[in-house]
Design a protein around this motif. Structure first.
Motif, PDB file in Angstrom:
ATOM      1  N   GLU A   8       9.852 -73.026  38.307  1.00 54.76           N
ATOM      2  CA  GLU A   8      10.573 -72.378  37.467  1.00 54.76           C
ATOM      3  C   GLU A   8      10.808 -73.478  36.188  1.00 54.76           C
ATOM      4  OE1 GLU A   8      14.243 -69.418  38.009  1.00 54.76           O
ATOM      5  OE2 GLU A   8      15.084 -71.146  37.203  1.00 54.76           O
ATOM      6  N   PHE A   9      10.561 -72.620  34.964  1.00 57.13           N
ATOM      7  CA  PHE A   9      10.843 -73.366  33.719  1.00 57.13           C
ATOM      8  C   PHE A   9      11.871 -72.566  33.139  1.00 57.13           C
ATOM      9  CE2 PHE A   9       6.252 -74.043  34.751  1.00 57.13           C
ATOM     10  CZ  PHE A   9       6.153 -75.533  34.128  1.00 57.13           C
ATOM     11  N   ARG A  10      12.819 -73.403  32.522  1.00 58.85           N
ATOM     12  CA  ARG A  10      14.007 -72.704  31.996  1.00 58.85           C
ATOM     13  C   ARG A  10      14.681 -73.471  30.944  1.00 58.85           C
ATOM     14  NH1 ARG A  10      18.644 -72.715  36.648  1.00 58.85           N
ATOM     15  NH2 ARG A  10      17.338 -73.456  38.131  1.00 58.85           N
ATOM     16  N   SER A  11      15.490 -72.767  30.023  1.00 58.63           N
ATOM     17  CA  SER A  11      16.200 -73.192  29.068  1.00 58.63           C
ATOM     18  C   SER A  11      17.176 -72.351  28.505  1.00 58.63           C
ATOM     19  CB  SER A  11      15.240 -73.761  27.700  1.00 58.63           C
ATOM     20  OG  SER A  11      15.954 -73.890  26.444  1.00 58.63           O
ATOM     21  N   GLY A  12      18.409 -72.863  28.815  1.00 56.44           N
ATOM     22  CA  GLY A  12      19.541 -71.943  28.741  1.00 56.44           C
ATOM     23  C   GLY A  12      19.338 -70.850  29.623  1.00 56.44           C
ATOM     24  N   SER A  13      19.381 -69.620  29.236  1.00 57.38           N
ATOM     25  CA  SER A  13      19.350 -68.407  30.207  1.00 57.38           C
ATOM     26  C   SER A  13      17.940 -67.899  30.066  1.00 57.38           C
ATOM     27  CB  SER A  13      20.384 -67.263  29.708  1.00 57.38           C
ATOM     28  OG  SER A  13      19.998 -66.988  28.339  1.00 57.38           O
ATOM     29  N   THR A  14      17.133 -68.376  29.444  1.00 56.67           N
ATOM     30  CA  THR A  14      15.479 -67.968  29.623  1.00 56.67           C
ATOM     31  C   THR A  14      14.810 -68.841  30.469  1.00 56.67           C
ATOM     32  OG1 THR A  14      15.842 -67.641  27.089  1.00 56.67           O
ATOM     33  CG2 THR A  14      13.373 -67.827  28.159  1.00 56.67           C
ATOM     34  N   ARG A  15      14.256 -67.958  31.456  1.00 54.91           N
ATOM     35  CA  ARG A  15      13.548 -68.570  32.564  1.00 54.91           C
ATOM     36  C   ARG A  15      12.257 -67.824  32.686  1.00 54.91           C
ATOM     37  NH1 ARG A  15      16.508 -67.288  37.862  1.00 54.91           N
ATOM     38  NH2 ARG A  15      16.364 -65.301  37.192  1.00 54.91           N
ATOM     39  N   ARG A  16      11.465 -68.836  33.108  1.00 53.36           N
ATOM     40  CA  ARG A  16       9.824 -68.075  33.271  1.00 53.36           C
ATOM     41  C   ARG A  16       9.446 -68.844  34.887  1.00 53.36           C
ATOM     42  NH1 ARG A  16      11.725 -65.014  30.667  1.00 53.36           N
ATOM     43  NH2 ARG A  16      11.239 -64.523  28.623  1.00 53.36           N
ATOM     44  N   SER A  40       2.536 -82.734  27.660  1.00 51.04           N
ATOM     45  CA  SER A  40       2.757 -81.841  26.921  1.00 51.04           C
ATOM     46  C   SER A  40       3.727 -82.474  25.578  1.00 51.04           C
ATOM     47  CB  SER A  40       3.759 -80.763  27.574  1.00 51.04           C
ATOM     48  OG  SER A  40       4.515 -79.730  26.959  1.00 51.04           O
ATOM     49  N   ARG A  41       3.766 -81.497  24.487  1.00 51.59           N
ATOM     50  CA  ARG A  41       4.334 -82.264  23.290  1.00 51.59           C
ATOM     51  C   ARG A  41       5.283 -81.322  22.838  1.00 51.59           C
ATOM     52  NH1 ARG A  41       2.043 -86.580  24.249  1.00 51.59           N
ATOM     53  NH2 ARG A  41       0.008 -87.021  23.325  1.00 51.59           N
ATOM     54  N   ARG A  42       5.422 -80.191  23.427  1.00 54.35           N
ATOM     55  CA  ARG A  42       6.252 -79.063  23.070  1.00 54.35           C
ATOM     56  C   ARG A  42       7.471 -78.757  23.800  1.00 54.35           C
ATOM     57  NH1 ARG A  42       4.656 -73.769  19.820  1.00 54.35           N
ATOM     58  NH2 ARG A  42       6.449 -72.788  19.478  1.00 54.35           N
ATOM     59  N   ARG A  43       8.697 -79.049  23.550  1.00 54.79           N
ATOM     60  CA  ARG A  43       9.794 -78.704  24.366  1.00 54.79           C
ATOM     61  C   ARG A  43      10.690 -77.500  23.939  1.00 54.79           C
ATOM     62  NH1 ARG A  43       7.231 -82.001  26.795  1.00 54.79           N
ATOM     63  NH2 ARG A  43       7.783 -83.691  27.714  1.00 54.79           N
ATOM     64  N   GLY A  44      11.466 -76.750  25.030  1.00 56.36           N
ATOM     65  CA  GLY A  44      12.613 -76.116  24.079  1.00 56.36           C
ATOM     66  C   GLY A  44      12.108 -74.582  24.423  1.00 56.36           C
ATOM     67  N   ASP A  45      10.515 -74.431  24.213  1.00 56.50           N
ATOM     68  CA  ASP A  45      10.133 -73.091  24.129  1.00 56.50           C
ATOM     69  C   ASP A  45       9.478 -72.687  25.433  1.00 56.50           C
ATOM     70  OD1 ASP A  45       8.439 -70.802  23.865  1.00 56.50           O
ATOM     71  OD2 ASP A  45       7.944 -71.104  21.922  1.00 56.50           O
ATOM     72  N   VAL A  46      10.365 -72.144  26.425  1.00 56.45           N
ATOM     73  CA  VAL A  46       9.920 -71.954  27.748  1.00 56.45           C
ATOM     74  C   VAL A  46       8.607 -71.141  28.058  1.00 56.45           C
ATOM     75  CG1 VAL A  46      10.767 -70.838  29.994  1.00 56.45           C
ATOM     76  CG2 VAL A  46      12.457 -71.955  28.446  1.00 56.45           C
ATOM     77  N   GLU A  47       8.454 -70.221  27.112  1.00 52.62           N
ATOM     78  CA  GLU A  47       7.230 -69.410  27.486  1.00 52.62           C
ATOM     79  C   GLU A  47       6.106 -70.069  27.108  1.00 52.62           C
ATOM     80  OE1 GLU A  47       8.701 -66.232  25.191  1.00 52.62           O
ATOM     81  OE2 GLU A  47       9.466 -65.196  26.742  1.00 52.62           O
ATOM     82  N   TYR A  48       6.168 -70.855  26.043  1.00 53.54           N
ATOM     83  CA  TYR A  48       5.029 -71.737  25.386  1.00 53.54           C
ATOM     84  C   TYR A  48       4.652 -72.679  26.420  1.00 53.54           C
ATOM     85  CZ  TYR A  48       2.044 -74.533  22.369  1.00 53.54           C
ATOM     86  OH  TYR A  48       1.259 -75.419  21.806  1.00 53.54           O
ATOM     87  N   GLU A  49       5.863 -73.510  27.039  1.00 61.58           N
ATOM     88  CA  GLU A  49       5.838 -74.253  28.042  1.00 61.58           C
ATOM     89  C   GLU A  49       5.045 -73.815  29.252  1.00 61.58           C
ATOM     90  OE1 GLU A  49       6.315 -78.639  28.478  1.00 61.58           O
ATOM     91  OE2 GLU A  49       6.554 -77.348  26.644  1.00 61.58           O
ATOM     92  N   THR A  50       5.441 -72.815  29.923  1.00 61.35           N
ATOM     93  CA  THR A  50       4.949 -72.241  31.182  1.00 61.35           C
ATOM     94  C   THR A  50       3.428 -71.902  30.691  1.00 61.35           C
ATOM     95  OG1 THR A  50       7.075 -71.327  31.411  1.00 61.35           O
ATOM     96  CG2 THR A  50       5.103 -70.328  32.663  1.00 61.35           C
ATOM     97  N   ALA A  51       3.128 -71.463  29.709  1.00 66.35           N
ATOM     98  CA  ALA A  51       1.615 -71.055  29.585  1.00 66.35           C
ATOM     99  C   ALA A  51       0.806 -72.261  29.276  1.00 66.35           C
ATOM    100  CB  ALA A  51       1.491 -70.149  28.130  1.00 66.35           C
ATOM    101  N   ASN A  52       1.159 -73.433  28.836  1.00 67.20           N
ATOM    102  CA  ASN A  52       0.584 -74.547  28.649  1.00 67.20           C
ATOM    103  C   ASN A  52       0.511 -75.211  30.087  1.00 67.20           C
ATOM    104  OD1 ASN A  52      -0.307 -75.035  26.223  1.00 67.20           O
ATOM    105  ND2 ASN A  52       1.436 -76.127  25.331  1.00 67.20           N
TER     106      ASN A  52
END
Length: 75
Positions: A8-16, A40-52
């Motif tokens: 699970e990747f999450r940031s606040g209430s956003t989970r993927r 990985s270079r990008r943090r905080g964007d859960v959807e982007y991080e999950t896809a990456n």
């Protein structure tokens, strides 16, 4: 039989959540997550991080057509 897991990747209430069909034990998953986070270079964007993570996994574990990953609903 494969050792399955969900990551699970999450940031606040956003989970993927990603389903991993093989090597789901902590001794296999934790090193992969640490390597992914170092890459990985990008943090905080859960959807982007999950896809990456899916992209990175396919790149690191071979370019076969079927990798054994899926995207799960967050309930």
């Amino acid at each position: 039989m494969s050792t399955r897991c969900q990551i699970e990747f999450r940031s606040g209430s956003t989970r993927r959540t990603v389903y991993r069909h093989w090597d789901g034990s902590p001794s296999a998953v934790i090193p992969d997550l640490l390597a992914f986070l170092a890459w990985s270079r990008r943090r905080g964007d859960v959807e982007y991080e999950t896809a990456n993570f899916l992209y990175w996994s396919k790149r690191e574990h071979g370019a076969s057509d079927q990798l054994g990953f899926g995207v799960c609903a967050n309930l």
